[in-house]
Design a protein around this motif. Sequence first.
Motif, short mmCIF file in Angstrom:
data_model
loop_
_atom_site.label_atom_id
_atom_site.label_comp_id
_atom_site.label_asym_id
_atom_site.label_seq_id
_atom_site.Cartn_x
_atom_site.Cartn_y
_atom_site.Cartn_z
N VAL A 153 -11.04 1.62 4.03
CA VAL A 153 -9.84 2.09 4.74
C VAL A 153 -8.60 1.90 3.87
N GLU A 154 -7.77 2.95 3.82
CA GLU A 154 -6.52 2.89 3.07
C GLU A 154 -5.35 2.69 4.04
N MET A 155 -4.50 1.75 3.68
CA MET A 155 -3.27 1.54 4.43
C MET A 155 -2.11 1.74 3.46
N ILE A 156 -1.09 2.45 3.90
CA ILE A 156 0.08 2.73 3.07
C ILE A 156 1.31 2.16 3.76
N VAL A 157 2.10 1.41 3.01
CA VAL A 157 3.34 0.84 3.54
C VAL A 157 4.51 1.42 2.76
N VAL A 158 5.39 2.14 3.44
CA VAL A 158 6.60 2.68 2.83
C VAL A 158 7.72 1.68 3.10
N GLU A 159 8.36 1.18 2.05
CA GLU A 159 9.29 0.07 2.23
C GLU A 159 10.43 0.12 1.22
N ASP A 160 11.51 -0.55 1.59
CA ASP A 160 12.66 -0.77 0.69
C ASP A 160 12.83 -2.28 0.63
N PHE A 161 12.90 -2.84 -0.57
CA PHE A 161 12.98 -4.29 -0.70
C PHE A 161 14.30 -4.87 -0.18
N LYS A 162 15.26 -4.02 0.13
CA LYS A 162 16.51 -4.46 0.74
C LYS A 162 16.46 -4.35 2.27
N CYS A 163 15.35 -3.89 2.81
CA CYS A 163 15.22 -3.63 4.25
C CYS A 163 14.82 -4.89 5.02
N PRO A 164 15.67 -5.37 5.95
CA PRO A 164 15.34 -6.58 6.73
C PRO A 164 14.07 -6.43 7.57
N ALA A 165 13.86 -5.24 8.14
CA ALA A 165 12.65 -5.03 8.94
C ALA A 165 11.40 -5.09 8.08
N CYS A 166 11.52 -4.64 6.82
CA CYS A 166 10.40 -4.73 5.89
C CYS A 166 10.10 -6.19 5.57
N GLU A 200 6.57 -8.07 6.16
CA GLU A 200 5.92 -8.80 5.08
C GLU A 200 5.63 -10.25 5.49
N ALA A 201 6.55 -10.86 6.22
CA ALA A 201 6.40 -12.27 6.59
C ALA A 201 5.47 -12.49 7.78
N ASN A 202 5.53 -11.57 8.75
CA ASN A 202 4.85 -11.83 10.03
C ASN A 202 3.58 -11.02 10.28
N VAL A 203 3.50 -9.84 9.68
CA VAL A 203 2.36 -8.95 9.98
C VAL A 203 1.40 -8.84 8.81
N PHE A 204 1.92 -8.62 7.62
CA PHE A 204 1.04 -8.41 6.48
C PHE A 204 0.08 -9.58 6.23
N PRO A 205 0.50 -10.85 6.37
CA PRO A 205 -0.46 -11.94 6.16
C PRO A 205 -1.69 -11.84 7.06
N LYS A 206 -1.51 -11.34 8.28
CA LYS A 206 -2.65 -11.16 9.19
C LYS A 206 -3.57 -10.06 8.70
N ALA A 221 8.42 14.66 1.67
CA ALA A 221 7.36 15.60 2.03
C ALA A 221 6.53 15.10 3.21
N SER A 222 6.49 13.79 3.38
CA SER A 222 5.71 13.20 4.47
C SER A 222 6.50 13.12 5.77
N GLY A 223 7.80 13.39 5.72
CA GLY A 223 8.62 13.34 6.94
C GLY A 223 9.04 11.95 7.34
N VAL A 224 8.89 10.99 6.43
CA VAL A 224 9.26 9.61 6.73
C VAL A 224 10.78 9.48 6.74
N ASN A 225 11.32 8.78 7.76
CA ASN A 225 12.78 8.62 7.82
C ASN A 225 13.20 7.19 8.15
N SER A 226 12.27 6.23 8.01
CA SER A 226 12.63 4.83 8.27
C SER A 226 11.66 3.91 7.55
N THR A 227 12.08 2.66 7.38
CA THR A 227 11.19 1.66 6.79
C THR A 227 11.15 0.43 7.69
#
Length: 238
Positions: free
Chosen positions: A68-81, A85-91, A203-209
Amino acid sequence: MTKLQGNKSNNTALLVGTLIAAALIALALFAGRGKSSEARADAASGTEVKANFDLTNKPVVGDANAPVEMIVVEDFKCPACKQFEANVFPKVENDYVKTGKVKVYSVAWPFLAEVAKLDEDDSKYAAQAGECAFEHGGGEAFSAYKTILFRAQGSESEIWATKDRLKELAANVPGIDQAAFAGCLDNDETAARVDANEKEVDASGVNSTPTVFVAGKKIENPGDYAQLQSAIDAALAQ
């Protein structure tokens, strides 16, 4: 030529009825055009979001043979990202990456510095640094560096991810070739990759991180681990 028959009153009534019918048809056509415009606007605003990424050379962690492939679109300045990273990705990492079930790709989308109208695009510097860490350290080094980047995250409205600071942070990751990393960042060697990411995000229509895809499908609330877990399990069951 057949003519309408009847008195003046009947002719007037017929004319009024014809005008009303024409007005109703015009209104229906206008409404139809309006709905089409709304549909186009929805698509442009990202309502229709579908993963459209070339994953070649994208930073990735996990077993290359993970199903399974998982893709995370992120900005390293983004607080939600940072929270993801801290609360969900470790799981995800513990339950699926380390067990060889999922591989996770990172797509850096640097936009916050531009939104904040900063004098330097430190969002892009950070994105380039992440690519350099992957290029000169591999997946594990990239993952470690990304964690450090988020921990060191400053305000969205301030320039904190300077190239000097990014090199200082990289020095904390043993797996990175420091000299090669510094040269990579100073010479903007990964800038083209970051630019390509931005085009793919559009191209993917992404508008948030963060925006997260599992098996090509967008997760509506990636901060909800139960929802993410359900999507991964469904993909594994296919």
